[in-house]
Write an enzyme that holds these catalytic residues in place. Structure first.
Site, mmCIF file in Angstrom:
data_model
loop_
_atom_site.group_PDB
_atom_site.id
_atom_site.type_symbol
_atom_site.label_atom_id
_atom_site.label_comp_id
_atom_site.label_asym_id
_atom_site.label_seq_id
_atom_site.Cartn_x
_atom_site.Cartn_y
_atom_site.Cartn_z
ATOM 1 N N HIS A 54 0.811 -1.227 0.000
ATOM 2 C CA HIS A 54 0.000 0.000 0.000
ATOM 3 C C HIS A 54 0.846 1.281 0.000
ATOM 4 C CE1 HIS A 54 -3.990 -2.079 1.382
ATOM 5 N NE2 HIS A 54 -3.869 -2.022 0.078
ATOM 6 N N GLU A 95 3.375 -6.085 -3.815
ATOM 7 C CA GLU A 95 2.554 -5.101 -4.544
ATOM 8 C C GLU A 95 2.792 -3.690 -4.027
ATOM 9 O OE1 GLU A 95 -1.471 -6.467 -4.847
ATOM 10 O OE2 GLU A 95 -2.311 -4.443 -4.851
ATOM 11 N N GLU A 120 -3.197 -0.323 -9.517
ATOM 12 C CA GLU A 120 -4.646 -0.498 -9.373
ATOM 13 C C GLU A 120 -5.484 0.753 -9.633
ATOM 14 O OE1 GLU A 120 -3.876 -1.855 -5.369
ATOM 15 O OE2 GLU A 120 -5.158 -0.290 -4.570
ATOM 16 N N HIS A 130 -7.130 -5.811 -10.615
ATOM 17 C CA HIS A 130 -7.463 -5.426 -9.246
ATOM 18 C C HIS A 130 -8.975 -5.514 -9.120
ATOM 19 C CE1 HIS A 130 -8.178 -1.988 -6.295
ATOM 20 N NE2 HIS A 130 -7.269 -2.676 -5.646
HETATM 21 MG MG LIG Z 1 -3.325 -2.976 -3.906
#
Ligand SMILES: [Mg+2]
Length: 414
Positions: free
Chosen positions: A243, A267, A293, A343
């Site tokens: 994130h 990610e 995403e 996503h």
């Molecule tokens: Mg993500």
């Protein structure tokens, strides 16, 4: 995991269809006539279909999540769906701005809609891009339902019947400790998934925080990853979403400490718009790197692809511009050997649209599935979602293959 459809199976299926059509034709010349008549009837009807209205439903899922679903109605009584969910948002006024571009028009005019609305969507923020994408989804669902064909048959057909999915267990993990993550990971695996994703670094302090505080947060996140690995064993794929809490140095350090956990991907250690930083991390770590995403359009994904800054891009049909744009994004990724994992921590409409899209993509990897958020999620649509053995299947019905279940909708509407 259910094996993907082999090329042999596809070939025999096509051969069966061909033989069946040939048999009909050989049965007599008149066999051709009903087919032609039905076809011309359909084309006459199609020319007259017009979009007559929009309905927007907000479905409350949890304290943190709503699904925003839109329905476009037509003068022939057929409706199409799109999803515009944005976390906890309860409404999206921008939907009406883009609806004005299709009101009274043919649902087949997807290219015209894109030509009219795309630049506005590309220049605006996340809400604008999401509203634009949701209307585009609904146009495709409508087109398929009117032509009595699944989405994939409108764009060249499908490459597979069932798609690999991974369970996003992050929102279902209430207790943010190694034991908490281990427990939800185990439950998702017991539920049939053989790939999971979590974000154990959520709540990470700002990088300007005292070093001791950062070190504590880092150690906790890493401990959660190893607890999941221990809980699910070696055969389950674990993906970790960072994130964008890190910088290059911290990302490389954390990735190094996570090597023994054998992640199937890492990610967004930094924001995917930081192409050069993402590239530096990509080239320095051993893990597969994924991201993108919230990016919009081919122009949003091209820097990641051109620089090979990631191995996997993650367009979202709700934010990237819709299904046609996602197809183009996948094509530019294919040109540089980058794979596509859409996503989709979303509701069942976005999931059905993503399944229809992913069936067509040559470089598809795996689709995200929001697991453990609401036990009734699969019943909001009819037919319900078909998930088994780590895979989701298309039901082969027209458009995205689904309608809303009004009873479940009424029970959970805001
Ligand atoms: Mg993500």
């Amino acid at each position: 995991m259910r094996p993907r459809t082999s090329s042999h199976e596809i070939a025999s299926h096509s051969r069966r269809e061909f033989l069946s059509i040939s048999a009909h034709l050989l049965a007599g010349g008149f066999a051709l006539q009903p087919f032609t008549a039905a076809f011309s009837q359909a084309t006459r009807a199609d020319r007259n279909v017009r979009i007559t209205g929009i309905e927007v439903f907000t479905v409350n899922v949890t304290q943190r999540t709503n699904w925003i679903i839109l329905r476009l109605n037509t003068n022939v009584g057929i409706s199409g769906y799109g999803e515009a969910s944005l976390g906890g948002r309860a409404e999206l006024a921008e939907l009406h701005e883009f609806y004005a571009m299709v009101d009274g028009r043919s649902p087949f005019a997807v290219a015209e809609y894109r030509a009219q609305g795309r630049s506005r969507a590309a220049a605006g923020g996340r809400e604008i891009a999401t509203a634009f994408s949701a209307i585009e989804q609904a146009l495709w669902d409508l087109s398929g339902k009117i032509l009595d064909a699944p989405f994939y048959d409108l764009v060249g057909g499908k490459l597979r019947d069932s798609l690999a999915v991974y369970a996003n267990i992050n929102r279902a993990t209430v207790e943010r400790t190694p034991a908490g993550f281990a427990e939800t990971a185990q439950r998702a695996v017991a539920d049939g998934f053989n790939a999971i994703k979590a974000a154990p670094f959520d709540g990470f302090p700002a990088l300007t925080a005292p070093a001791a505080e950062i070190a504590r947060a880092k150690e906790l996140g890493i401990a959660c990853v190893y607890a999941m690995r221990e809980a699910v064993g070696e055969d389950v794929a674990i993906k970790i979403d960072a994130h964008s809490f890190f910088d290059v140095e911290l990302a490389i350090e954390v990735a190094g400490e996570l090597e023994r956990a054998r992640l199937s991907w890492l990610e967004e250690p930094v924001a995917p718009t930081q192409t050069q930083d993402t590239k530096l991390i990509h080239d320095a770590i051993s893990q597969t790197l994924a991201g993108g995403e919230f990016l919009f359009g081919m122009e949003g994904f091209w820097p990641l692809c051109e620089n090979r800054a990631v191995d996997i891009i993650m367009p979202d049909v709700k934010h990237c511009g819709g299904l046609m744009e996602a197809t183009h994004i996948a094509a530019i990724a294919q040109a540089v050997d980058v794979r596509v994992s859409p996503h989709n921590p979303s509701g069942p409409i976005s999931t059905a649209a993503s399944v229809a899209l992913c069936a067509t993509l040559p470089n598809f990897e795996i689709l995200e599935y929001q697991w453990g958020e609401a036990e009734w999620r699969g019943t909001l649509v009819e037919p319900g979602e078909n998930i088994e053995g780590g895979a989701i299947s298309s039901n082969g019905r027209p458009g995205f293959g689904i309608d809303l279940n009004e009873r479940v909708l009424e029970a959970h509407r805001l």
